[in-house]
Design a protein around this motif. Structure first.
Motif, mmCIF file in Angstrom:
data_model
loop_
_atom_site.group_PDB
_atom_site.id
_atom_site.type_symbol
_atom_site.label_atom_id
_atom_site.label_comp_id
_atom_site.label_asym_id
_atom_site.label_seq_id
_atom_site.Cartn_x
_atom_site.Cartn_y
_atom_site.Cartn_z
ATOM 1 N N ALA A 105 35.955 8.512 -48.504
ATOM 2 C CA ALA A 105 36.963 8.147 -47.511
ATOM 3 C C ALA A 105 37.218 6.651 -47.456
ATOM 4 O O ALA A 105 38.260 6.217 -46.962
ATOM 5 N N SER A 146 39.089 -0.625 -39.846
ATOM 6 C CA SER A 146 39.314 0.525 -38.965
ATOM 7 C C SER A 146 38.327 1.660 -39.232
ATOM 8 O O SER A 146 38.384 2.708 -38.576
ATOM 9 N N PRO A 148 37.591 4.146 -41.629
ATOM 10 C CA PRO A 148 37.879 5.555 -41.908
ATOM 11 C C PRO A 148 36.645 6.311 -42.381
ATOM 12 O O PRO A 148 36.568 7.530 -42.238
ATOM 13 N N LYS A 151 34.857 8.299 -39.683
ATOM 14 C CA LYS A 151 35.535 9.512 -39.212
ATOM 15 C C LYS A 151 35.072 10.749 -39.964
ATOM 16 O O LYS A 151 35.228 11.867 -39.469
#
Length: 515
Positions: A105, A146, A148, A151
């Protein structure tokens, strides 16, 4: 001595020579998984197949003896497809990831689990080396990424994701240490990068690492491009940007500020450098001024190679399309650098290609405890300081990583063969998969039976070392598994041959705990 032909080339070989060895003596490489020099040849994987041209029969080359007059094919589309099918059958019940979901990811493809393992041991310098292989600006991304990767972190299925971004931050923020990777041999080539934002800085960093000279041109009076906005809104501390750019200077990047590139000096730039990368942010107007084809509010590129329609001119980051994620811009800069490196060495840009990756999906409830065997039960660590983790907090948080990546990610024969043959891992997947299980009761190895291809090498090696218990096949047909007889532990089964068995295993089924 029997005389045979392989791929229309004749050879005489000693009596008793296998086709695999005959081919190897001719310089013909035939892939194999269940074969190991010194062990019996029990063809189970069927990846080493060749075709007998006299009757069109497929034969396992590792166990077939060369005979007089044989005429074999080892390298044509039919043989390739047969091997590919054999690999896909092995993948059909393979329960294991090559790369952890977090790494897949990550736009920059950072080896997150490896970083975590070093941090958990307090080896922050080694962690930074891992990060810098893929990421040019770890300190900056440690503040504004951010994340990712978080997540998709499997630790979320237990409680909360590992704080990957903060771990990356502390690996780069250590005041007493910074790391400059080893550069490749000087190529004698020069590249101009227009723009000093995250994409431009990343592209320049990786090109210098690849052995090329690189100069960055910035039209403003300070470096950073879109990162300046992160300074203004308080996301990125000024000293972090300053430190990262200073490290890049020490690495060999040359910077020019107050240097706007326009049609007046464009031709000079192109003549002075072997390649140029446009990384100036949104550039429709400038692109047209420089004679570059534009599309969708950015410079037009070949989407695979980042090359514009002008030879030697490339574009990346927001110069192509606006990038809101800094980590994505950094990743695009790296991929563009890869293509430019290929252009400088071979005359043509090339797309970045990642190796085959087996993925088995979301963890089931019964699998959570298996993955927690090499983790800790602690809840997510919350940093007490706005600056991020202390070393102790980072070590505690990194220990929560579940080690989802394979221990043999770089030398698993199944992965290598699947990659070479462009295998479809889901071609023969039907019904429910088996549940992942991990045996950690051995002091030096880990056994993950759902990665086993039943080659039998470990059974034979244990028997050769006269292990009292050893390993054996249990069950029949599709249900057969390599296991310890009489319900004994693997620690008792392999007292002498454990490391040799792990080295011989063609997949990550048996591997060293330290990997």
């Amino acid at each position: 001595m029997p005389r045979l032909k392989i791929d229309n080339i004749a050879i005489d070989v000693p009596e008793g020579t296998t086709v695999l060895k005959a081919a190897l003596s001719m310089g013909i490489q035939i892939p194999s998984m269940c074969y190991l020099e010194g062990c019996s040849n029990h063809p189970t994987c069927m990846v080493c197949m060749v075709r007998n041209n006299s009757n069109q029969q497929m034969l396992p080359s590792c166990a077939t003896l060369a005979t007089e007059g044989m005429d074999l094919a080892s390298n044509d589309p039919e043989v390739f497809e047969a091997r590919k099918e054999a690999i896909e059958l092995l993948l059909s019940d393979h329960v294991g990831d090559c790369e952890a979901p977090c790494r897949v990811a990550c736009p920059a493809y950072m080896d997150i689990p490896k970083m975590n393992r070093f941090i958990a041991k307090g080896e922050f310098d080694e962690a930074l080396k891992v990060v810098k292989e893929e990421i040019a600006l770890p300190g900056i991304l440690g503040h504004i990424c951010s994340a990712p990767c978080e997540k998709v972190c499997r630790r979320k299925d237990v409680d909360q994701a590992v704080s990957i971004c903060l771990l990356k931050r502390i690996s780069a923020d250590e005041e007493e240490f910074f790391y400059l990777p080893i550069k490749k041999k000087n190529s004698g080539k020069k590249v101009a990068v227009i723009g000093s934002g995250p994409a431009g800085l990343a592209a320049a960093y990786h090109l210098v690492k690849d052995g090329h000279a690189c100069e960055v041109f910035e039209q403003e009076n300070r470096l950073g491009g879109s990162l300046i906005e992160s300074l203004k809104n308080g996301e990125l501390p000024e000293n972090i940007l300053t430190k990262e750019i200073e490290i890049l200077k020490q690495f060999g990047l040359v910077f020019h500020t107050d240097k706007k590139i326009d049609k007046e000096n464009w031709e000079q730039i192109k003549s002075d450098f072997n390649a140029v990368i446009i990384a100036t942010g949104s550039v429709t107007e400038i692109g047209e001024e420089l004679g570059l084809k534009t599309a969708n509010a950015g410079v037009w590129i070949n989407s695979d190679t980042f090359a514009t329609e002008q030879t030697g001119i490339f574009a990346t980051g927001s110069a192509i399309r606006v990038q809101k994620m800094a980590v994505k811009a950094v990743a695009m800069g790296k991929e563009c650098a890869w293509s430019v490196d290929e252009f400088l060495r071979n005359g043509e840009g090339k797309a970045t290609r990642r190796a085959f990756n087996s993925r088995f999906g979301t963890l089931r409830k019964e699998e959570l405890s298996e993955y927690l065997k090499e983790s800790v039960s602690d809840v997510r660590v919350e940093a007490k300081s706005v600056k991020g983790f202390t070393k102790e907090e980072a070590m505690q948080e990194a220990a929560r990583c579940l080690h989802c990546d394979c221990r043999k990610v770089d030398n698993c024969k199944l992965r290598i063969c699947a990659d070479t043959h462009n295998a479809d891992r889901r071609r023969f997947v039907f019904g429910e998969r088996n549940s992942a299980v991990k045996y950690f009761d051995h002091e030096s190895i880990v056994y993950e039976p759902e990665k086993c291809i039943k080659c039998g090498l470990c059974i034979e090696i244990a028997e050769r070392h006269q292990e009292k218990t050893g390993l054996t096949n249990i069950g029949r047909g599709f249900t057969v598994k390599v296991a310890v007889p009489f319900h004994q532990s693997i620690n008792k089964a392999l007292t002498i041959a454990a490391k040799e068995c792990a080295a011989a295993c063609p997949t990550g089924a048996l591997s060293l705990r330290s990997n």
